[in-house]
Design an enzyme around this catalytic site. Structure first.
Site, PDB file in Angstrom:
ATOM      1  N   CYS A 156       0.823  -1.207   0.000  1.00 38.58           N
ATOM      2  CA  CYS A 156       0.000   0.000   0.000  1.00 38.58           C
ATOM      3  C   CYS A 156       0.858   1.259   0.000  1.00 38.58           C
ATOM      4  O   CYS A 156       0.518   2.265  -0.632  1.00 38.58           O
ATOM      5  CB  CYS A 156      -0.952   0.002   1.185  1.00 38.58           C
ATOM      6  SG  CYS A 156      -0.129  -0.057   2.804  1.00 38.58           S
ATOM      7  N   HIS A 207      -2.277   1.369   7.200  1.00 33.43           N
ATOM      8  CA  HIS A 207      -2.536   1.295   5.766  1.00 33.43           C
ATOM      9  C   HIS A 207      -2.343   2.669   5.141  1.00 33.43           C
ATOM     10  O   HIS A 207      -2.688   3.695   5.750  1.00 33.43           O
ATOM     11  CB  HIS A 207      -3.970   0.809   5.538  1.00 33.43           C
ATOM     12  CG  HIS A 207      -4.337   0.547   4.118  1.00 33.43           C
ATOM     13  ND1 HIS A 207      -3.583  -0.233   3.264  1.00 33.43           N
ATOM     14  CD2 HIS A 207      -5.409   0.958   3.382  1.00 33.43           C
ATOM     15  CE1 HIS A 207      -4.172  -0.287   2.074  1.00 33.43           C
ATOM     16  NE2 HIS A 207      -5.268   0.423   2.123  1.00 33.43           N
ATOM     17  N   ASN A 234      -8.506   4.097  -2.394  1.00 34.02           N
ATOM     18  CA  ASN A 234      -7.813   2.905  -1.932  1.00 34.02           C
ATOM     19  C   ASN A 234      -7.115   2.218  -3.109  1.00 34.02           C
ATOM     20  O   ASN A 234      -7.278   2.634  -4.263  1.00 34.02           O
ATOM     21  CB  ASN A 234      -8.810   1.952  -1.266  1.00 34.02           C
ATOM     22  CG  ASN A 234      -8.152   1.006  -0.286  1.00 34.02           C
ATOM     23  OD1 ASN A 234      -6.940   0.996  -0.104  1.00 34.02           O
ATOM     24  ND2 ASN A 234      -8.960   0.177   0.351  1.00 34.02           N
TER      25      ASN A 234
END
Length: 329
Positions: A142, A276, A295
């Site tokens: 990520c 994240h 995302n």
């Protein structure tokens, strides 16, 4: 099972119906629908049994999270998603952003953002300063995706140049970070600065989707199209909102521990254990306001690849680690 059944299950969750208390026959129907809709094929009967147990545990988590949202006053709906056959522990291994405890304690590149004095209470930079939603797959990369997205956005914003850049270059070549085992946007920017640039996705395509390998570094300086001169940090939720409304997207860290069941709505119930990396691409500071977050779990996640987080509450710890933008060249 048909897609209509899977859709009906998700609608039941949004209506407040308990999924985990369904009859064994109904749960088995949900499971068959899930496997069909997500193309799941398991190598052995034993593996399928493990995945089925994970699925039933996911139904319990969905019920608990929908109740938590109701209590918190949010509108987010949790339901069956592509992650529903994974254990919670397995899912959290994908959340490999590594915030640095000392990073936000007086950084030299920290900037003050004046209060936004424009007329707009909301702004959304999707499409103008963003490339399409990406998919990191089962690799805990990520950090590389969030860093790449920010470089892309700031290139659009400051240079008028639009590139889809390569997160794989960071995963394979950035030795300060851990590839699929985790990292930070800030050290990824430092890597691009020291390497001299970043290639496009087409020149250096993503190959770590399975999460099994970071890949060998194959960066080719002759193919670099974008470089980084440095990065700056914005602290505090109100300053972040002022920056996003007046200027553009910001790369941030969040607690995504319970995002594996998110299907839509404004999320108000969340933890603050930042794990994240994502990108804030819009914000609404009005009544019932929210952050629009991009995302990197494909368009099948949440709202076509995005999630909305309640504004003004440090939801999911989105302001806990500060946020970054880059100076590109």
């Amino acid at each position: 099972m048909k897609l209509e059944l899977f859709t009906a299950v998700t609608m039941a969750a949004s209506a407040g119906a308990s999924l985990s208390d369904s009859s064994p026959e109904s749960i088995k129907m949900m499971w068959d629908a899930y496997k069909n809709d997500h193309g799941r094929r398991y190598a052995t009967e034993g593996e399928e049994m493990v995945r089925y147990d994970n699925f039933k545990n996911s139904l319990k988590a969905i019920d608990q999270r929908n109740e938590a949202e109701r209590v918190a006053g949010g509108s987010a709906v949790h339901g069956i998603t592509q992650f529903s056959d994974m254990s919670q522990e397995e899912f959290e291994r994908l959340l490999n952003y590594e915030p640095e405890a000392t990073f936000m304690r007086g950084s030299a590149n920290e900037v003050e953002v004046p209060p936004y004095d424009g007329a707009l209470s909301a702004v959304d930079w999707t499409g103008k300063y963003t490339t399409p939603v990406k998919d990191q797959g089962y690799c805990g990369s990520c950090w590389a995706f969030a860093a790449t997205e920010q470089i892309e956005s700031d290139a659009m914003r400051t240079l008028g140049k639009s590139y889809v850049l390569s997160p794989q270059q960071m995963v394979s070549c950035d030795q300060k970070d851990g590839g699929c085992q985790g990292g930070r946007q800030e050290s990824a920017y430092d890597y691009i600065k020291s390497a001299g640039g970043q290639e496009t996705e087409s020149a250096y395509p993503y190959s770590s989707y399975s999460g099994k390998s970071n890949g060998q570094c194959k960066a080719d300086s002759s193919k670099f199209v974008m470089g980084v001169k440095g990065y700056s940090t914005v602290r505090g939720e109100s300053s972040m909102a002022s920056y996003v409304k007046s200027t553009g997207p910001l790369s941030i860290g969040v607690d995504a521990s319970d995002w594996n069941s998110y299907t839509g709505g404004i999320k108000a119930s969340c933890g603050t254990r930042v794990n994240h990396a994502v990108q804030a691409v819009g914000v609404d500071t009005g009544s019932g306001g929210y952050w629009k977050i991009r995302n990197s779990w494909s368009k099948s996640f949440g709202e076509a690849g995005y999630i909305r987080l309640a504004y003004g509450k440090n939801t999911c710890g989105l302001a806990s680690q500060g946020s970054t933008y880059v100076s590109v060249k």
